[in-house]
Scaffold this motif. Structure first.
Motif, PDB file in Angstrom:
ATOM      1  N   ARG A   1     -34.352 -81.114  30.137  1.00 36.59           N
ATOM      2  CA  ARG A   1     -34.175 -81.616  31.509  1.00 36.59           C
ATOM      3  C   ARG A   1     -35.394 -81.312  32.366  1.00 36.59           C
ATOM      4  N   VAL A   2     -35.942 -80.107  32.221  1.00 34.20           N
ATOM      5  CA  VAL A   2     -37.110 -79.718  33.013  1.00 34.20           C
ATOM      6  C   VAL A   2     -38.314 -80.572  32.654  1.00 34.20           C
ATOM      7  N   GLU A   3     -38.514 -80.832  31.369  1.00 35.34           N
ATOM      8  CA  GLU A   3     -39.733 -81.516  30.940  1.00 35.34           C
ATOM      9  C   GLU A   3     -39.651 -83.029  31.064  1.00 35.34           C
ATOM     10  N   LEU A   4     -38.522 -83.626  30.705  1.00 32.87           N
ATOM     11  CA  LEU A   4     -38.440 -85.085  30.646  1.00 32.87           C
ATOM     12  C   LEU A   4     -37.624 -85.691  31.787  1.00 32.87           C
ATOM     13  N   GLY A   5     -36.755 -84.894  32.402  1.00 28.56           N
ATOM     14  CA  GLY A   5     -36.019 -85.361  33.571  1.00 28.56           C
ATOM     15  C   GLY A   5     -35.271 -86.659  33.341  1.00 28.56           C
ATOM     16  N   GLU A   6     -35.417 -87.593  34.267  1.00 25.88           N
ATOM     17  CA  GLU A   6     -34.662 -88.836  34.234  1.00 25.88           C
ATOM     18  C   GLU A   6     -35.205 -89.844  33.228  1.00 25.88           C
ATOM     19  N   ALA A   7     -36.267 -89.499  32.520  1.00 27.35           N
ATOM     20  CA  ALA A   7     -36.771 -90.389  31.469  1.00 27.35           C
ATOM     21  C   ALA A   7     -35.803 -90.468  30.302  1.00 27.35           C
ATOM     22  N   VAL A   8     -34.891 -89.486  30.203  1.00 26.65           N
ATOM     23  CA  VAL A   8     -33.866 -89.471  29.163  1.00 26.65           C
ATOM     24  C   VAL A   8     -32.565 -89.982  29.767  1.00 26.65           C
ATOM     25  N   ASP A   9     -31.902 -90.892  29.064  1.00 22.83           N
ATOM     26  CA  ASP A   9     -30.684 -91.497  29.603  1.00 22.83           C
ATOM     27  C   ASP A   9     -29.473 -90.574  29.506  1.00 22.83           C
ATOM     28  N   PHE A  10     -29.454 -89.688  28.511  1.00 27.09           N
ATOM     29  CA  PHE A  10     -28.307 -88.798  28.337  1.00 27.09           C
ATOM     30  C   PHE A  10     -28.761 -87.558  27.575  1.00 27.09           C
ATOM     31  N   VAL A  11     -28.336 -86.379  28.021  1.00 27.95           N
ATOM     32  CA  VAL A  11     -28.662 -85.117  27.354  1.00 27.95           C
ATOM     33  C   VAL A  11     -27.373 -84.493  26.834  1.00 27.95           C
ATOM     34  N   LEU A  12     -27.295 -84.309  25.528  1.00 22.68           N
ATOM     35  CA  LEU A  12     -26.170 -83.609  24.907  1.00 22.68           C
ATOM     36  C   LEU A  12     -26.530 -82.138  24.784  1.00 22.68           C
ATOM     37  N   ASP A  13     -25.701 -81.273  25.301  1.00 24.22           N
ATOM     38  CA  ASP A  13     -25.960 -79.831  25.252  1.00 24.22           C
ATOM     39  C   ASP A  13     -25.190 -79.230  24.080  1.00 24.22           C
ATOM     40  N   GLY A  14     -25.923 -78.690  23.131  1.00 28.40           N
ATOM     41  CA  GLY A  14     -25.303 -78.019  21.989  1.00 28.40           C
ATOM     42  C   GLY A  14     -25.651 -76.559  21.924  1.00 28.40           C
ATOM     43  N   GLY A  15     -26.108 -75.991  23.058  1.00 32.70           N
ATOM     44  CA  GLY A  15     -26.496 -74.586  23.066  1.00 32.70           C
ATOM     45  C   GLY A  15     -27.908 -74.387  22.542  1.00 32.70           C
ATOM     46  N   PRO A  16     -28.373 -73.141  22.508  1.00 36.76           N
ATOM     47  CA  PRO A  16     -29.718 -72.852  22.005  1.00 36.76           C
ATOM     48  C   PRO A  16     -29.827 -73.157  20.513  1.00 36.76           C
ATOM     49  N   CYS A  17     -30.996 -73.632  20.098  1.00 37.46           N
ATOM     50  CA  CYS A  17     -31.232 -73.941  18.682  1.00 37.46           C
ATOM     51  C   CYS A  17     -31.308 -72.651  17.869  1.00 37.46           C
ATOM     52  N   GLU A  18     -30.704 -72.652  16.693  1.00 34.45           N
ATOM     53  CA  GLU A  18     -30.626 -71.434  15.892  1.00 34.45           C
ATOM     54  C   GLU A  18     -31.870 -71.179  15.048  1.00 34.45           C
TER      55      GLU A  18
END
Length: 328
Positions: free
Chosen positions: A154-171
């Motif tokens: 969200r910080v880097e690409l902002g509204e350039a992405v249509d939808f962000v799925l949150d799955g937690g931190p990458c393992e």
């Protein structure tokens, strides 16, 4: 256990965005990806536009299971099937001859395609709901630090992405291992979340890690995974002296402090202590780089780990972070 925060309704909504030609940021076990319908050239091209990525750099096609491999590639050798059976879902990408289903926009114009099955429940649920393949490079500007949380995206690409799925931190925290499986003997084109040692144990033969390759794959540019701060690599025993000298010269220095020096005072602007566990180091590597940027460092001093196990992937990322910078 991966902390899953995306709901079934959000996953269905994201699948709808993909069907409509949109871009979805999705979690994987390695890093967050910027996904598009792999069979829609216009959607794939939009990935390159948002990232600022050269169109000659191929993308990875994410599929829902090893049983789908023959839908996307052709002429699959036994070694590739063996690796897929052992490491999928997981952080392994196989490069194989593409099928007609894969548009050239996704392969950088090549007749090969990079394919993997991600090992994250949200990514797999999205692939199942969508019902197709998803091209998904890391969800960041080209050449910069890969995202390992939804907030990074969200910080880097902002509204350039249509939808962000949150799955937690990458393992896993570093990208997948890419293996060229087109020849008689597979070779590692990019070290990553599956170690060379594990691959060799399955195949029963040593694998080369060439410095150059006839096949273009993600992550091969001399500068990649780079923070805003310049990265300087030195021997472990020289990290403290190099950091203090740069600080005296007026730099805002960030230090990757080896665990063996954890109790040693350091004159620096900011310090992160490197974990002794390579799995923990890989998981936190990009977070460390982002944190030092956020703290205002203009120079980061680090040393390379021993290049065994995940240390090979970490060293690869640090070398490219320290490489000659891409023009802005």
């Amino acid at each position: 256990m991966v902390r899953v925060t995306a709901t079934p309704s959000e996953i269905e909504e994201a699948a709808g965005v993909l069907r409509a030609g949109g871009l979805v940021a999705l979690p994987t076990e390695t890093v967050y990806g910027l996904g598009a319908n792999a069979e829609e050239p216009a959607a794939v091209s939009r990935i390159f536009q948002v990232k600022g990525r050269p169109p000659s750099h191929p993308l990875i096609v994410h599929i829902g299971g090893a049983e789908q491999l023959d839908d996307w590639v052709q002429d699959v050798p036994e070694a590739a099937r063996l690796l897929a059976e052992r490491f999928w879902p997981g952080p392994l990408t196989l490069v194989l001859p593409r099928s007609a289903r894969v548009p050239l926009e996704a392969t950088g114009g090549l007749q090969t395609v990079a394919v993997r099955v991600p090992g994250h429940p949200v990514a797999l649920a999205l692939l199942s709901a969508f019902g197709g393949g998803v091209t998904a490079p890391s969800a960041n500007r080209f050449g910069q630090v890969s995202p390992t949380t939804a907030d990074d995206v969200r910080v880097e690409l902002g509204e350039a992405v249509d939808f962000v799925l949150d799955g937690g931190p990458c393992e896993v925290g570093v990208e997948s291992t890419i293996v060229d499986a087109t020849g008689d003997i597979p070779s590692i084109l990019r070290p990553g979340g599956v170690t060379r040692e594990d691959l060799e144990a399955v195949l029963g033969c040593p694998l080369a890690v060439p410095t150059t390759s006839r096949v273009r794959v993600p992550g091969q540019h001399p500068s990649h995974y780079a923070p805003r701060a310049r990265v300087v690599l030195v021997q472990p025993e020289k990290v403290l002296a190099e950091a203090e000298l740069a600080q005296e010269q007026g730099h805002q220095v960030g230090v990757f402090l080896p665990a063996s020096f954890a109790d040693t005072p350091v004159r620096a602007h900011a310090v992160v202590t490197v974990p002794t566990s390579m799995a923990a180091y890989a998981r936190d590597l990009y977070r460390f780089l982002r944190e030092l940027d956020q703290q205002g460092c203009d120079l980061i001093v680090a040393s390379l780990p021993t290049e065994e196990g995940l240390g090979l992937a970490i060293a690869n990322r640090l070398r490219r972070a320290a490489g000659p910078r891409l023009p802005l």
